[in-house]
Each structure stands twice: as C-alpha cells, then as structure tokens.
Write a protein that holds these residues in place. Sequence first.
Motif, PDB file in Angstrom:
ATOM      1  N   ILE A 158       0.844  -1.201   0.000  1.00 20.01           N
ATOM      2  CA  ILE A 158       0.000   0.000   0.000  1.00 20.01           C
ATOM      3  C   ILE A 158       0.879   1.251   0.000  1.00 20.01           C
ATOM      4  CG2 ILE A 158      -1.627   1.341   1.384  1.00 20.01           C
ATOM      5  CD1 ILE A 158      -2.785  -1.400   2.321  1.00 20.01           C
ATOM      6  N   ALA A 159       1.926   1.244   0.832  1.00 22.71           N
ATOM      7  CA  ALA A 159       2.824   2.395   0.893  1.00 22.71           C
ATOM      8  C   ALA A 159       3.510   2.643  -0.451  1.00 22.71           C
ATOM      9  CB  ALA A 159       3.870   2.183   1.983  1.00 22.71           C
ATOM     10  N   LEU A 160       3.711   1.583  -1.231  1.00 20.21           N
ATOM     11  CA  LEU A 160       4.329   1.703  -2.549  1.00 20.21           C
ATOM     12  C   LEU A 160       3.310   2.008  -3.644  1.00 20.21           C
ATOM     13  CD1 LEU A 160       6.856  -1.265  -2.252  1.00 20.21           C
ATOM     14  CD2 LEU A 160       7.446   1.166  -2.415  1.00 20.21           C
ATOM     15  N   GLY A 161       2.043   2.185  -3.234  1.00 24.99           N
ATOM     16  CA  GLY A 161       0.997   2.492  -4.204  1.00 24.99           C
ATOM     17  C   GLY A 161       0.438   1.286  -4.924  1.00 24.99           C
ATOM     18  N   ARG A 162       0.768   0.098  -4.459  1.00 22.43           N
ATOM     19  CA  ARG A 162       0.315  -1.141  -5.137  1.00 22.43           C
ATOM     20  C   ARG A 162      -0.887  -1.721  -4.374  1.00 22.43           C
ATOM     21  NH1 ARG A 162       5.868  -4.376  -5.379  1.00 22.43           N
ATOM     22  NH2 ARG A 162       4.443  -6.052  -6.073  1.00 22.43           N
ATOM     23  N   ARG A 163      -1.994  -0.993  -4.426  1.00 28.30           N
ATOM     24  CA  ARG A 163      -3.162  -1.373  -3.633  1.00 28.30           C
ATOM     25  C   ARG A 163      -3.810  -2.659  -4.125  1.00 28.30           C
ATOM     26  NH1 ARG A 163      -6.296   4.253  -2.045  1.00 28.30           N
ATOM     27  NH2 ARG A 163      -4.523   5.232  -1.002  1.00 28.30           N
ATOM     28  N   ASP A 164      -3.835  -2.869  -5.435  1.00 33.66           N
ATOM     29  CA  ASP A 164      -4.423  -4.111  -5.954  1.00 33.66           C
ATOM     30  C   ASP A 164      -3.618  -5.319  -5.485  1.00 33.66           C
ATOM     31  OD1 ASP A 164      -6.429  -2.742  -7.223  1.00 33.66           O
ATOM     32  OD2 ASP A 164      -5.423  -2.692  -9.174  1.00 33.66           O
ATOM     33  N   ASP A 165      -2.280  -5.193  -5.515  1.00 33.14           N
ATOM     34  CA  ASP A 165      -1.431  -6.290  -5.038  1.00 33.14           C
ATOM     35  C   ASP A 165      -1.661  -6.529  -3.546  1.00 33.14           C
ATOM     36  OD1 ASP A 165      -0.353  -6.573  -7.556  1.00 33.14           O
ATOM     37  OD2 ASP A 165       1.423  -5.360  -7.126  1.00 33.14           O
ATOM     38  N   ALA A 166      -1.818  -5.443  -2.787  1.00 34.70           N
ATOM     39  CA  ALA A 166      -2.065  -5.576  -1.347  1.00 34.70           C
ATOM     40  C   ALA A 166      -3.379  -6.305  -1.100  1.00 34.70           C
ATOM     41  CB  ALA A 166      -2.083  -4.202  -0.691  1.00 34.70           C
ATOM     42  N   ARG A 167      -4.406  -5.932  -1.865  1.00 36.99           N
ATOM     43  CA  ARG A 167      -5.701  -6.607  -1.713  1.00 36.99           C
ATOM     44  C   ARG A 167      -5.557  -8.099  -2.029  1.00 36.99           C
ATOM     45  NH1 ARG A 167     -11.401  -5.667  -1.520  1.00 36.99           N
ATOM     46  NH2 ARG A 167     -12.242  -7.781  -1.360  1.00 36.99           N
ATOM     47  N   GLY A 168      -4.776  -8.442  -3.046  1.00 34.52           N
ATOM     48  CA  GLY A 168      -4.563  -9.848  -3.381  1.00 34.52           C
ATOM     49  C   GLY A 168      -3.885 -10.611  -2.252  1.00 34.52           C
ATOM     50  N   VAL A 169      -2.870  -9.987  -1.645  1.00 36.27           N
ATOM     51  CA  VAL A 169      -2.176 -10.619  -0.512  1.00 36.27           C
ATOM     52  C   VAL A 169      -3.160 -10.913   0.619  1.00 36.27           C
ATOM     53  CG1 VAL A 169      -0.506 -10.189   1.345  1.00 36.27           C
ATOM     54  CG2 VAL A 169       0.105  -9.687  -1.029  1.00 36.27           C
TER      55      VAL A 169
ATOM     56  N   GLU B 208      -7.127  -5.009   8.375  1.00 36.91           N
ATOM     57  CA  GLU B 208      -6.297  -4.374   7.363  1.00 36.91           C
ATOM     58  C   GLU B 208      -7.030  -4.296   6.020  1.00 36.91           C
ATOM     59  OE1 GLU B 208      -1.666  -4.522   5.952  1.00 36.91           O
ATOM     60  OE2 GLU B 208      -2.319  -5.510   7.779  1.00 36.91           O
ATOM     61  N   ARG B 209      -7.749  -5.353   5.674  1.00 36.32           N
ATOM     62  CA  ARG B 209      -8.498  -5.323   4.411  1.00 36.32           C
ATOM     63  C   ARG B 209      -9.629  -4.302   4.476  1.00 36.32           C
ATOM     64  NH1 ARG B 209     -10.969 -10.769   1.811  1.00 36.32           N
ATOM     65  NH2 ARG B 209     -12.504 -10.505   3.482  1.00 36.32           N
ATOM     66  N   ALA B 210     -10.253  -4.168   5.659  1.00 36.85           N
ATOM     67  CA  ALA B 210     -11.305  -3.167   5.818  1.00 36.85           C
ATOM     68  C   ALA B 210     -10.737  -1.765   5.634  1.00 36.85           C
ATOM     69  CB  ALA B 210     -11.949  -3.307   7.196  1.00 36.85           C
TER      70      ALA B 210
ATOM     71  N   GLU C 276     -11.720   1.039   2.883  1.00 37.58           N
ATOM     72  CA  GLU C 276     -12.115   2.414   3.218  1.00 37.58           C
ATOM     73  C   GLU C 276     -11.406   3.426   2.331  1.00 37.58           C
ATOM     74  OE1 GLU C 276     -12.925   4.294   7.069  1.00 37.58           O
ATOM     75  OE2 GLU C 276     -12.170   2.437   7.948  1.00 37.58           O
ATOM     76  N   THR C 277     -10.114   3.223   2.095  1.00 35.96           N
ATOM     77  CA  THR C 277      -9.373   4.173   1.260  1.00 35.96           C
ATOM     78  C   THR C 277      -9.902   4.181  -0.165  1.00 35.96           C
ATOM     79  OG1 THR C 277      -7.660   2.583   0.566  1.00 35.96           O
ATOM     80  CG2 THR C 277      -7.284   3.805   2.628  1.00 35.96           C
TER      81      THR C 277
ATOM     82  N   ALA D  48     -15.913  -3.034   3.715  1.00 34.54           N
ATOM     83  CA  ALA D  48     -15.163  -2.551   4.886  1.00 34.54           C
ATOM     84  C   ALA D  48     -15.954  -2.813   6.156  1.00 34.54           C
ATOM     85  CB  ALA D  48     -14.854  -1.066   4.745  1.00 34.54           C
ATOM     86  N   LEU D  49     -17.219  -2.448   6.153  1.00 30.80           N
ATOM     87  CA  LEU D  49     -18.072  -2.682   7.324  1.00 30.80           C
ATOM     88  C   LEU D  49     -18.182  -4.166   7.631  1.00 30.80           C
ATOM     89  CD1 LEU D  49     -20.823  -0.057   6.483  1.00 30.80           C
ATOM     90  CD2 LEU D  49     -19.384  -0.011   8.525  1.00 30.80           C
ATOM     91  N   ALA D  50     -18.301  -4.982   6.592  1.00 32.36           N
ATOM     92  CA  ALA D  50     -18.430  -6.433   6.800  1.00 32.36           C
ATOM     93  C   ALA D  50     -17.174  -7.005   7.444  1.00 32.36           C
ATOM     94  CB  ALA D  50     -18.714  -7.119   5.464  1.00 32.36           C
ATOM     95  N   ASP D  51     -16.003  -6.565   6.986  1.00 30.48           N
ATOM     96  CA  ASP D  51     -14.758  -7.086   7.561  1.00 30.48           C
ATOM     97  C   ASP D  51     -14.575  -6.621   9.001  1.00 30.48           C
ATOM     98  OD1 ASP D  51     -13.574  -8.845   5.767  1.00 30.48           O
ATOM     99  OD2 ASP D  51     -12.586  -7.265   4.618  1.00 30.48           O
ATOM    100  N   TYR D  52     -14.916  -5.373   9.295  1.00 32.41           N
ATOM    101  CA  TYR D  52     -14.824  -4.901  10.674  1.00 32.41           C
ATOM    102  C   TYR D  52     -15.752  -5.708  11.588  1.00 32.41           C
ATOM    103  CZ  TYR D  52     -12.126  -0.648   9.538  1.00 32.41           C
ATOM    104  OH  TYR D  52     -11.150   0.243   9.161  1.00 32.41           O
TER     105      TYR D  52
END
Length: 705
Positions: free
Chosen positions: A192-203, A219-221, A225-226, A233-237
């Motif tokens: 996420i910090a590197l701007g690779r949000r899709d990759d982060a979601r996959g992880v 973390e996924r929630a 949110e972002t 997001a609500l479901a994961d929380y």
Amino acid sequence: MKDTRLLQGKQRFEHAFALHRDGRHAEALALYETVLASEPRHAPALHLSGLLLHAAGKNDDAIARIERSLAIDDGLADVWSNAALIYMDAGRSNDAMRALERALKREPTLGVAWLNLASLKLENDDAVGAEAAARRALACGESPQGWFNLALCLSAQARETEALAALDRADAGDAVAADDAAVPGLRAQLLIALGRRDDARGVLDRALAHVDHPALRIERARLAETRNDYVPALADYRAALAAPGDPAPNEETVLSDLVFLKKRVADWNGLGALQMRFRDGVLSHADRSDRGSAYTPFSFLSDPSTRAEQRIAGEVWSRRFFMREASTKPLSDGRLRIGYLSADLHEHATGVLTVGLFEQHDRDGFEVFGYSTGPDDGSALRSRIVASFDRFVDARAWLIDRLAEAIRADGIDILIDLKGHTERAPTAVMAQRPAPIQVSYLGYPATMGAPFIDYLIGDAIVTPLAHRADYSETLVQLPGSYQINDDRRIIGETPDRKELGLAEEAFVYCCFNNVYKIGATVFDAWMRILRDVPRSVLWLLTRADDSFTRNNLRREAMARGIDPDRLVFADTRPHAEYLALYRHADLFLDTWPYNAHTTASDALWVGCPVLTMIGDTFAGRVAASLLSAVGMLELIARDREGYLAMAVEIALDRSKARTLRDRLLASVRSSSLFDTTLTARAIEAAYRAMADQYRNGKREPISIS
C-alpha cells in the motif's frame, strides 16, 4: 559424606525443573517454593519461579523474584534477558533496555536478546537503533523472526522496497507458521505504501482464504475504506469484532475503526450499542497501570461522553507513547523561539485558520518555526504557510527521533501541537519532550491527558476554570474566542441556485460539517424541524461520489416521514468555492455533542447565521464561543427544545432571518473573532506568561485580558 539436606534440595529443584519443562507449571511452582523455603538464596529457583509467576500474570511478584535472583548471581545472560521480557510486559521500558544491555554484555551472541532489543527500540520510536539490533540478531543466526523484525525496522524508516526483500527471507520456504497474520499483514502495508493497492488486496484475500484472522480483516477493511468501498469494509470490521475470544482479538482497534466508519457514512443501525461497548472499554482502563489502549480518543468526542470520560480516554491513549523526561534548558534570553507542529499545514481546516497567526506574529518578540509532518499539496495556501515562518521544516518522511532532535537543536522554547489525538498526529514527537514548554492548541478540542503537554489554550466558554479538574493540562484562557481566524479568506463566485439543486422559494437550512458529527439524535431534531417548516430543505456536504452515505441519509429521512428529496447534497470543492455556498444558506444548523468548528467560522465569515446548542464538553461549546465573539448570543440555545423552537421560528419569519443575516454582515468583519492581529497578540501574551511561569518554577491557569 554429602549433606543429605543439600542432596534433597538439589533433587527437589531438578524435579521442579522437569515439571516446569513438561508444562506442569502449578506443580513446578509449588516445588520451587519448597526449595526456596529451605534455601531462600537459591538463585535458579528464584529465577524460574519468577518466570512461572509472570506466566500466571503476577508481574510484580515475578519482578521481585527475578531481581532477588540477580542480586545473588548477576552473571547469567539468560536471566537478564528474561528479566527484560517481564519488564517489557510491565511497561518498564527503561528497565527492560538496561536488562537487555546487561544480557548482551555477558553474552554478545545471544540472538534472542538482540531480537528483543530491536523490538523494544522500535516500540520506543528508535527505528535506526532497532535496525542495528535486528542485524546483530541475524549475525548471531538467521531466522524467520529475525528477518521479519528487520522488515519491521525498515518499514518504520519508509524503506519499503528493502523491507519487502527482508520479508521475502522471513517467508521463504513456509518458515512462518501457517496461521501467522503478521507476515501477510506487513506485506500488504508495504505494498500500500508503494501504491500497489491491488497487489495488497490480493495478498490479504489469499491470506484470509487460508486463515480467517481478525488482524487481516481489519487491514483489508482499512484498505477498502481508502477506496470508498464501504460495504465490504463494514463487513470485515464486523467479522473481526465477532472473532472468538473474550474480549475479541484486536477489539480496541476494530471497535474504534468500526464505530468511526459507521458515523462517517451515517450507518446508525446498531451504532448505539457499539458506542456503549467502546465507552465501557475506555473506562475499563481507568484504574489500570497498563500501557494504555487503542480506543481512539478522537472518535470518543463525537460519542455521548463526559469531560471526565474524555480525559480517561486521552490518558490511556497517551500511555502508549515512549516518554522522555521534560527538558530543563533555560529559555532564550532574547526573542522566544516558538514552534508549531502539525500534519495539517496545507489546504486543511487547521491551515486555513492558522496561516494568519503565523504571518501576524511579532518578529521583535518571537522567532517562529514550522514543523510539517503532512503532505505538500502544492496549494496556494501551502505556499503562503511556508512563507509565513522564519524557518519551515518539511519533515513528512522523518523518523520521530530525527524530528525531535531537530526541534531540540533549533532551541525551541515553546512547542505548540496543532493536532492532538487526531489522525496522523505526530504525538510521539511531543512525547520525546523536545521543548521545555509544550502546548496543545486548536486541533484537538479536549484534554490530551498526556503528561508531556503542559498547557491547553481555550477561552472562558470552551474551557471555563470550573471545568479544570477534567483537564490534565494547565488551562489558558484567551479573551473572546480561543479560535484564531484568517481575515484574508477569499470567497469565490456565487454559483446559480438552480445549478445547486436549491428551489428559489425554499428556506435553506445547511450543515456542512463532516457527516461523522451528524448522529441519529441530531438527525431526529432536524427532521422534526423540516416537518414543522414547509418548503424548507436541508443542505449537506459530501464527496460527489459518496452515494453510500447520501443514500443512508435519504433512507433515514424517509424512516422519519420526511421526503428524501428535501435533503440536498453539495459536492466538496476548493475552499473559496465552498465558502461561496453559504450565500445561499439561510441558517446553519449545528451538531452535538461535537459542534461545527471551522465550518461555523466559515459560515459566519460569509454572513450565514449559525444556530447551536451549547454542550458540556470543549467540542460541544465551540460554536457558542464563536457566536459570542461575533455578538450573536441569541443563537446559542441552552437545550434541545430551545434549539428546535429557534430553528422553526427563524424560518417561519423570513424578516427575522434577513435581520440576522444583515446584522452579521454588518459586524462580522470588525468582530474580535476575525481580528487576526488581536488574537495573535493575545496568544503571544499567553506564551510570555508561560515563559514567566517556567522561569519562576510554577504553573497555574492563565487568563489573558
């Protein structure tokens, strides 16, 4: 012949140790006690029984045993290392650090001690020292935990690419336990910090398919949110909060996030019960000497809560920070050096309010420094803010220690925190005590409950001296309103009413507060007002693409018998254009328990009257302070019924509404609220009073007349 008693004691100890090793802790502890009854100075029995007492949650007894053991024999590195772990659990960071240093002096190749030292240094915001310790641990022997610790240290220094490489070593060959959420969680954060949000979601998706861990759901929630993807997001929380365990794993974190998100998107179903659970969690820490909690105190300000409860929330949150001793350096002999610390020195409400203060400071008496930990948004306001300081430090990528040391090196006499306990706040820098006098101002309307904040700047309305017991800081009262304002705010061109969706004949109530301040109780009152005032509308502000929040509010209106089309939504827009919207608003309806702050002064600046109901907390008394400063006392309601009656009366008597606007337009620019120089001089008088008190070695409330 051998002494039979010594032989029996040795056999008992060896038997106790065997039981200990086999996990039969109660039996082992009982036998260690037998050994100590006959040999009170049996150092190994003291040490090992201390470990068992620690495992049983009896930290004080455990520490006493370990310390007695070390007083008899301080030569074993393992004992010092174990003592450090117990000190860490007890929140005694300095003692833990010393114990680890003694362990490593005796055995420099003790890898576990280096690992623990890295963790402790990282926890105490020393990422550089933590990295050095983590590398020493790896030099003693590579391990997945060692590489993971190194990745954490590199991540804390914003060295994400290197951290990912270290994490690959930690995760190589399935070395990390299959149910461990730490590695995929950190990997996602780095991506996420590197701007690779899709990759982060996959992880996160892959990890959660393998093990349903609440930390990964949180973390996924947050990632959702972002992306403004609120339903998942609500479901994961909710799933994270419902995870097995009592309390639920990560309850403090997830409850904070869930409650605030539900407020932010006007999802009020079940919110009251969650807020009560949050409140109970905060109060459960009140009498503990623990390391604090993750219940976010900022969220608590917009929940039903008292000043005393908000102080508890601030205190338990502040315990999380590593604190240094207060500075004792003498103050500057000539001009006082004042520093402003914030992540909001750009196009943000704080920047909008304060830029005039920075510009108006008397340079004969003060040298003014700005320390920015937030983004450079390239705005005209950012350029103006940067130019307003004698020295401006863009510290957005700096480590805490580096920034604290820079403030010390600049010789700052008074350091003003403009963020408090809000998102991205550099509170850890304040905890390092880089200045002899430290002040909370403007950004956080409550006590911080932090021993590293000396003064809180307010006024006779928001922080009356009668409330002082609910503030950990010494109170400072400015004359008029505490809120600084910029008298150079530019109002843009007024858009066409029809273009904004406002009918020509409609009476326009507005509230451009953030939605998290609009609770169900406030909304109930607003819908009652709309019911009693035909041809009125309620004008609210959200992002143009936030259909989720808008639909929630429309649904809530319908549930209260109000046509949802009577809610009109304005899109967020640049500040000057946003200010121009108030020219079409007849009356600003304030929120509670958290009032309009900057939005109230925005409305008043343009000539839009604000109706408020004064509350009991700082956050709930700000609009009353602003209205008093512009001479509109009649718009301060004392209770809900008075608020409702005034809102209806003003709308039904259009001449009264026009009179209020005309009065405001005639006087607002000359009022004390928008006299930037006057407020700047009052703040400077407060700084001088603080300096005098510091030199005299006393601290007491300050009232500036």
